[in-house]
Scaffold this motif. Structure first.
Motif, mmCIF file in Angstrom:
data_model
loop_
_atom_site.group_PDB
_atom_site.id
_atom_site.type_symbol
_atom_site.label_atom_id
_atom_site.label_comp_id
_atom_site.label_asym_id
_atom_site.label_seq_id
_atom_site.Cartn_x
_atom_site.Cartn_y
_atom_site.Cartn_z
ATOM 1 N N MET C 60 26.203 39.437 30.340
ATOM 2 C CA MET C 60 25.703 39.411 31.715
ATOM 3 C C MET C 60 24.270 39.916 31.797
ATOM 4 N N ARG C 61 24.043 41.081 31.146
ATOM 5 C CA ARG C 61 22.703 41.661 31.222
ATOM 6 C C ARG C 61 21.687 40.754 30.545
ATOM 7 N N LEU C 62 22.097 40.085 29.464
ATOM 8 C CA LEU C 62 21.190 39.145 28.811
ATOM 9 C C LEU C 62 20.841 38.013 29.760
ATOM 10 N N LYS C 79 32.660 34.142 35.327
ATOM 11 C CA LYS C 79 33.795 34.545 34.491
ATOM 12 C C LYS C 79 33.478 35.826 33.733
ATOM 13 N N LEU C 80 32.204 35.955 33.325
ATOM 14 C CA LEU C 80 31.820 37.158 32.580
ATOM 15 C C LEU C 80 31.981 38.405 33.435
ATOM 16 N N PHE C 81 31.455 38.355 34.680
ATOM 17 C CA PHE C 81 31.548 39.597 35.452
ATOM 18 C C PHE C 81 32.987 39.878 35.886
ATOM 19 N N GLY C 85 34.851 43.264 34.863
ATOM 20 C CA GLY C 85 35.442 44.143 35.875
ATOM 21 C C GLY C 85 36.922 44.378 35.631
ATOM 22 N N ILE C 86 37.662 43.293 35.439
ATOM 23 C CA ILE C 86 39.118 43.426 35.297
ATOM 24 C C ILE C 86 39.453 44.235 34.049
ATOM 25 N N VAL C 87 38.820 43.884 32.926
ATOM 26 C CA VAL C 87 39.149 44.567 31.668
ATOM 27 C C VAL C 87 38.754 46.038 31.736
ATOM 28 N N MET C 88 37.550 46.311 32.222
ATOM 29 C CA MET C 88 37.086 47.693 32.232
ATOM 30 C C MET C 88 37.895 48.550 33.208
ATOM 31 N N VAL C 144 38.773 33.822 34.146
ATOM 32 C CA VAL C 144 39.078 33.995 35.557
ATOM 33 C C VAL C 144 37.756 34.277 36.253
ATOM 34 N N ASP C 145 37.572 33.739 37.461
ATOM 35 C CA ASP C 145 36.244 33.849 38.078
ATOM 36 C C ASP C 145 36.305 34.413 39.488
ATOM 37 N N THR C 146 37.287 35.278 39.764
ATOM 38 C CA THR C 146 37.433 35.775 41.132
ATOM 39 C C THR C 146 36.780 37.125 41.336
ATOM 40 N N GLY C 147 36.215 37.719 40.297
ATOM 41 C CA GLY C 147 35.827 39.124 40.393
ATOM 42 C C GLY C 147 37.078 39.974 40.260
ATOM 43 N N TRP C 148 36.890 41.277 40.005
ATOM 44 C CA TRP C 148 38.094 42.086 39.799
ATOM 45 C C TRP C 148 38.818 42.341 41.108
ATOM 46 N N THR C 149 38.176 41.951 42.249
ATOM 47 C CA THR C 149 38.761 42.237 43.550
ATOM 48 C C THR C 149 39.690 41.135 44.053
ATOM 49 N N PHE C 150 39.682 39.966 43.441
ATOM 50 C CA PHE C 150 40.623 38.880 43.780
ATOM 51 C C PHE C 150 40.665 38.558 45.269
ATOM 52 N N TYR C 151 39.525 38.589 45.955
ATOM 53 C CA TYR C 151 39.582 38.375 47.407
ATOM 54 C C TYR C 151 40.165 36.998 47.737
ATOM 55 N N THR C 152 41.073 37.006 48.723
ATOM 56 C CA THR C 152 41.622 35.761 49.255
ATOM 57 C C THR C 152 40.687 35.269 50.354
ATOM 58 N N PRO C 153 40.697 34.005 50.741
ATOM 59 C CA PRO C 153 41.500 32.926 50.162
ATOM 60 C C PRO C 153 40.877 32.302 48.903
ATOM 61 N N TYR C 154 39.741 32.887 48.424
ATOM 62 C CA TYR C 154 39.151 32.269 47.229
ATOM 63 C C TYR C 154 40.139 32.288 46.071
ATOM 64 N N SER C 155 40.723 33.468 45.823
ATOM 65 C CA SER C 155 41.600 33.591 44.651
ATOM 66 C C SER C 155 42.911 32.837 44.845
ATOM 67 N N SER C 156 43.381 32.739 46.093
ATOM 68 C CA SER C 156 44.709 32.144 46.294
ATOM 69 C C SER C 156 44.641 30.633 46.431
#
Lengths: 330, 233, 545
Positions: C60-62, C79-81, C85-88, C144-156
């Motif tokens: 990401m930083r690159l 997907k990277l961010f 987020g999710i993994v960390m 996965v490309d939702t961010g670690w916050t999984f905001y709906t309705p994007y994620s759903s």
């Protein structure tokens, strides 16, 4: 469209030339928000430096001089504990009052605001002016005029963010949110989507053009001759056959819409709701939820037939009826 | 040395585990563990009850329609069945505490299991199966009925909550039946004495908790919508 | 601390049986019920996950070196961010200190032979690994490309990536958190050695107790939220989708009801570690023991009622905003109390600057900045401008990386001799602490400015005027990356070549230092009897109270 209206900067020197520490301030509230921001920065610097220097002094003064050194004992002091509980609490109270007062003041749009309408969709901003012109990823506004943006989304959650104005509000599907600002400096400013909305989120950006009254009037007149939003709504009103039931007099099977806007309505389900943008939107897309007693429950839903832009035009039309006949309705 | 300890542990009929000082401490730990687990469960169901409550207040009419799709007679019967099963569960603990024959303990446990199985049978065979036949199972050919008007999606949402809540409750019942099976085997091996009945006791806590969840589910799902109010529909 | 506090004589690790050499072979690790070995299993797992998350961050930083993206398409960047987020958050920070150091130390510190439920403990690890596998599988099958916050309705409804698998991974890993928390609470309540009263407990135990409360009460809510999300995604029924009568904001309420307390799951254990390190390297009892202990509990309790400050700009009512704002200020107070007490502990101490202490002091500084910048976001008027920008990113990295990860590394360095029986080269360790401190500030300080300038987070591309600060930040990230690799190298080196540590290399107080390093499998040959307060270091002219 993609933030490329400004020249792309090349080379290290140019990169550093563009270095800035402060965003442009171009709205009536921006300076007040900045004052609070600087106060908070001051508090942060003060305590950070305080803690760092205390640690630094102790580090030097009380460094271990020999392996079997035995330090002097200290007692936990209630007075000290209370001091550093109460002083931060008081500071927090001050910040809370300051920030909340400012927020509450900034939350309410002035009564005389000009209304504009925003529909967010992946990944662009649709903006409609009441006079009729529509634009994409651009927003032209007159300087020194309070403007209220009524916003909704056609798909996912977006966020309408103009850093130079210090305003931001989520744009949600299925409901209206609003924000207001009064631009006070002519210029061009960034418009960002600040809520992650999918693949091209970072390209859902645009420009806000703050213009003098004369320039704005010229811009309004300059585009293709468009009907006003209310006129467009009126055309849709007959196009979708709304006027066959909502005839506006006693002969209609649906209630008259004249003077309705802003009025509290008692509903079939016992609730009382004020007729606002959301109410009218519900009436178009989910009529049974705002069924008014005394009328047949047969109104079909127009969900899927009208898009969010058109709903806003219909709302503008209904509101214009209210404005005309408010006195009669009373 | 350590091998001997392992042997001792395996041969130990009281199930005493090496990390504890004494049996008393071990039993206390078991009880506390179950209470904390139940706290977790309360928050788990709490999240769903909160969502349910919010949507019911948003869409009262649709939730009333949805509630009327459910058969109160099955819900009520099942409530009675579960309350009885709590009683038989308590009686099985009581018989262990008072040192009854192991046959008595097993008897009450099996009775409890039968009641639990009855609940599940009624639930699946006469409720879920019929809902599926009538196309009111969300995700499995749900059909909006014309008499619901524009409430269709929200009625579906109610049914969604109904299946989600009762489904998770049923899952807890099935886990409970598994636990009871283990208890029956332990009882058959004569593990329970007047001194040692902690597994029974903490399984009982779990079973009662699952019952209490149903006590909340029954009125929330079956009895809303002015079905029995005097001035109702 | 115990009656047997007299210096115990070092016995060479090779010539006696301890938990590492009691049994050999892969089976002896995979089927172990020993809390110390389980702690090490977690250590290996989360280090691996940290590397995955770290690689994502590096990419990401690159990419952000160039305004138009130097490396990847926006789709990949998203997907990277999200992966980062999710993994960390869910697979590194949440289990980091509790599952490794907590597992290893809680029984040692309270004088117990093991945790209350060793089998449950091992099961938690297997559950966690299953969750990790799900997440890794999601990353490998398209990401996965939702961010670690999984905001709906994007994620759903709108995302076309492996949302379900990632959510399933988090759901499964959540059970590991719950069972670990349950185990710790019961262990701390019921397994304390005779004489180990609540107010003689090391503060690390208090913080673990507070953390476990959040594990047990918060995690089930995220579990149910993710279930509802999965239900909506699989069956296409309306729960959060407004087109079907759902409310997308309900998801945010439920999500933050867990995820705000989860921030304290990450930082409370760090505070616990620092509360051990500061007294040990100042040779003094901690200042204001009970204040530090109760502030942990206060933080855990208040953390459950501040979630709404994540939603100030969603259009929630002004009154809700005011309430959540005042509660958010409230949670700042116990944190401030801790910082002042740690600082006061240094006063008149005998301070040595071995590596763990440098990490601890770094923690105090960075946490102070992270905490104070939180005031900008609890303040309604400034939050409107800063919400969703890089200011947020900088703020929570000061807490989660500057705070939690610094403390985690400090803890690892402090207890490494106990865990492995070996010493690492202290000079290298001090050097890495310094590199991490510098690299961290260089990475994240520019992001405060970027946020104030208005750069939104999660942007794969950005307007050109933000480039200089982004380049600075990326440069810092490369320093930071080096800082993280150094300890990995010398710690592994020390396993084989490090000099023997002896039972108590720091001459620290605490039951864990009264036994051999590495500890015997049963921890204590006989149950210790505790007769002293925690951190009872000898002092001149006055008793530590």
């Amino acid at each position: 469209m993609m933030g490329l209206t400004q020249p792309v900067i090349h080379g290290t020197a140019a990169v550093w030339a563009a270095f800035q520490l402060h965003p442009p301030t171009a709205s009536s509230i921006a300076d007040n928000v900045d004052k609070l921001y600087y106060f908070l920065t001051g508090i942060t610097l003060f305590f950070t430096i305080l803690i760092f220097s205390i640690i630094f002094v102790f580090m030097i003064k009380y460094r271990r001089r020999s392996e079997d050194e035995i330090p002097e004992g200290t007692h936990t002091s209630m007075a000290l504990e209370l001091t550093w509980t109460i002083i931060p609490s008081l500071i927090c109270v001050v910040i809370f009052i300051w920030a909340s007062a400012l927020y509450v003041r900034n939350a309410r749009p002035p009564a005389a605001s000009t209304e504009m309408f925003v529909v967010g969709k992946q990944w662009m901003w649709h903006i409609q002016h009441p006079e009729g012109p529509r634009e994409i990823d651009e927003l032209h506004v007159p300087v020194n005029v309070p403007i209220k943006m009524t916003m909704t989304s056609q798909d996912v959650i977006h966020d309408f963010y103009i850093p130079a104005f210090r305003v931001k509000k989520d744009v949600l599907p299925g409901r209206y949110t609003s924000l207001w600002f009064e631009a006070n400096k002519i210029g061009t400013y960034h418009l960002f989507c600040a809520q992650y909305c999918g693949t091209n989120h970072s390209q859902m950006i645009g420009w806000v053009y703050v213009m003098s009254d004369a320039d704005y009037a010229a811009w309004l007149a300059g585009g293709e001759k468009a009907e006003s939003m209310a006129q467009q709504g009126e055309r849709l009103f007959s196009q979708f056959g709304c006027n066959t039931c909502h005839t506006g007099d006693a002969t209609g099977t649906g209630p008259s819409l004249a003077g309705l806007y802003g009025k509290p309505e008692k509903l079939q389900n016992g609730q009382t709701r004020v007729v606002d943008e959301t109410f009218i939107r519900d009436a178009i897309l989910a009529p049974s939820t705002v069924h008014v007693p005394g009328y047949a429950a047969g109104m079909p839903t127009f969900a899927g037939q009208v898009n969010e832009d058109q709903v806003l035009q219909l709302i503008a039309y209904v509101k214009s009826l209210g404005a005309q006949e408010r006195t009669n309705a009373k | 040395m350590s091998d001997l300890a392992v042997h001792e542990h395996e041969a130990n009929p009281t199930g005493f585990a090496h990390q504890f000082e004494d049996l008393e401490q071990q039993h206390d730990a078991g009880r506390l563990g179950m209470w904390i687990f139940l706290a977790t469960e309360i928050l788990f169901f709490g999240g769903m009850f909160t969502s349910y409550t919010i949507y019911r207040s948003l869409h009262p009419a649709a939730f009333d329609i949805g509630s009327h799709l459910l058969e109160v007679k099955f819900g009520a019967t099942n409530t009675a069945v579960l309350i009885c099963s709590s009683l038989t569960m308590a009686l099985s603990i009581h018989s262990a505490q008072t040192g009854k024959r192991k046959g008595t303990i097993i008897g009450w446990l099996i009775f409890t299991m039968l009641l639990g199985a009855t609940f599940l049978f009624l639930k699946f065979r006469f409720e879920w199966y019929h809902d599926w036949l009538e196309h009111i199972m969300p995700g499995f050919g749900f059909v909006y009925r014309p008499e619901w008007g524009a409430n269709g999606p929200q009625v579906q949402m109610f049914m969604c909550f109904y299946f989600f809540l009762t489904g998770l409750h049923a899952l807890h019942m099935i886990v409970g039946l598994g636990i009871l099976t283990v208890l029956v085997i332990m009882a058959a091996r004569g593990r329970f004495t007047t001194q040692y009945y902690v597994p029974l006791e903490i399984s009982g806590l779990y079973w009662h908790f699952v019952d209490i969840v149903w006590i909340f589910l029954f009125p929330l799902l079956y009895l809303i919508g002015g079905r029995y109010s005097t001035g109702g529909h | 601390m115990s009656t047997a506090t007299a210096d115990i004589h070092e016995v060479p690790a090779e010539s006696r049986v301890h938990y590492l050499n009691a049994r050999y072979g892969i089976k002896s690790w995979l089927l172990t019920l020993d809390h110390k070995r389980i702690g090490l299993l977690y250590l290996g797992t989360i280090t691996f996950m940290f590397l995955i998350g770290g690689i994502a961050a590096t990419l990401m930083r690159l990419n952000l070196i160039e305004p138009q993206g130097a490396l990847v398409e926006p789709e990949t960047y998203n997907k990277l961010f999200s992966t980062h987020g999710i993994v960390m958050v869910f697979f590194f920070l949440v289990p980091s200190i509790p599952a490794t150091l907590g597992n290893f130390l809680i029984p040692l510190m309270i004088g117990a032979r093991d945790v209350a439920f060793p089998k449950l403990n091992l099961m938690s690890w297997y559950i966690f690994v299953t969750g990790c596998c799900c997440m890794l599988y999601a990353v490998m099958t398209g990401g996965v490309d939702t961010g670690w916050t999984f905001y709906t309705p994007y994620s759903s409804t709108y995302a076309h990536t492996s949302v379900l698998l990632a959510a399933l991974g988090i759901f499964i890993a959540g059970f590991s958190s719950i069972l670990t928390g349950l185990n710790f609470i019961v262990t701390i309540h019921k397994m304390r050695a005779p004489g180990m009263t609540w107010f003689r407990l090391p503060l690390f135990i208090w913080s673990m107790y507070a953390t476990s409360m959040i594990f047990v009460l918060g995690t089930p809510v995220i579990a149910v939220t993710l279930l509802l999300l999965g239900l909506e995604r699989i069956l296409h029924v309306g729960i959060f989708d407004p087109a079907l009568g759902g409310d997308p904001l309900l998801f945010q309420h439920l999500f933050w009801f867990y995820s705000h307390p989860a921030v304290y799951i990450m930082i409370l254990p760090g505070m616990g570690v620092v509360s051990e390190l500061i007294p040990a390297f100042s040779r003094k009892r901690i200042f204001g023991y009970s204040f530090v202990a109760f502030s942990s509990l206060a933080i855990a309790v208040i953390s459950f009622v501040v979630w709404g400050h994540h939603m100030f700009v969603t259009g929630q009512s002004v009154y809700a905003g005011l309430v959540f704002s005042v509660l958010s200020f409230l949670v700042a107070i116990p944190s401030a109390i801790k910082v002042f007490n740690w600082t006061a502990t240094l006063y008149k101490g005998s301070i040595s600057y071995q590596a763990p202490m440098l990490y601890a002091l770094g923690f105090i500084g960075l946490f102070t900045m992270g905490g104070l910048t939180g005031l900008f976001l609890a303040s309604l008027a400034t939050d409107v401008h800063l919400n969703g920008t890089y200011f947020i990113v900088a703020h929570f990295h000061y807490i989660m990386v500057g705070g939690a990860v610094m403390a985690y590394l400090g803890g690892i360095h402090y207890w490494w001799p106990k865990i492995t029986g070996r010493l690492y080269p202290d000079l290298w360790a001090r050097f890495s602490a310094l590199v991490i401190f510098v690299g961290f500030n260089l990475t994240f300080f520019p992001q405060f400015v970027l946020g104030y300038l208005g750069m939104p987070r999660r942007y794969a591309m950005y307007p050109a005027e933000f480039q200089s600060l982004n380049v600075l930040s990326s440069a810092g990230a490369s320093v930071l990356a080096v800082g993280y690799v150094i300890p990995l190298v010398y710690l592994i080196w020390s396993l084989k070549y490090g000099p023997p540590a002896g039972p108590n290399p720091w001459k620290a107080k605490g039951l864990e230092w009264t036994i051999q390093s590495p500890p015997p499998t049963e921890n204590f040959e006989e149950t210790p009897i505790v007769t002293e307060e925690a951190y009872n270091y000898p002092t001149v002219g006055g008793v530590s109270v």
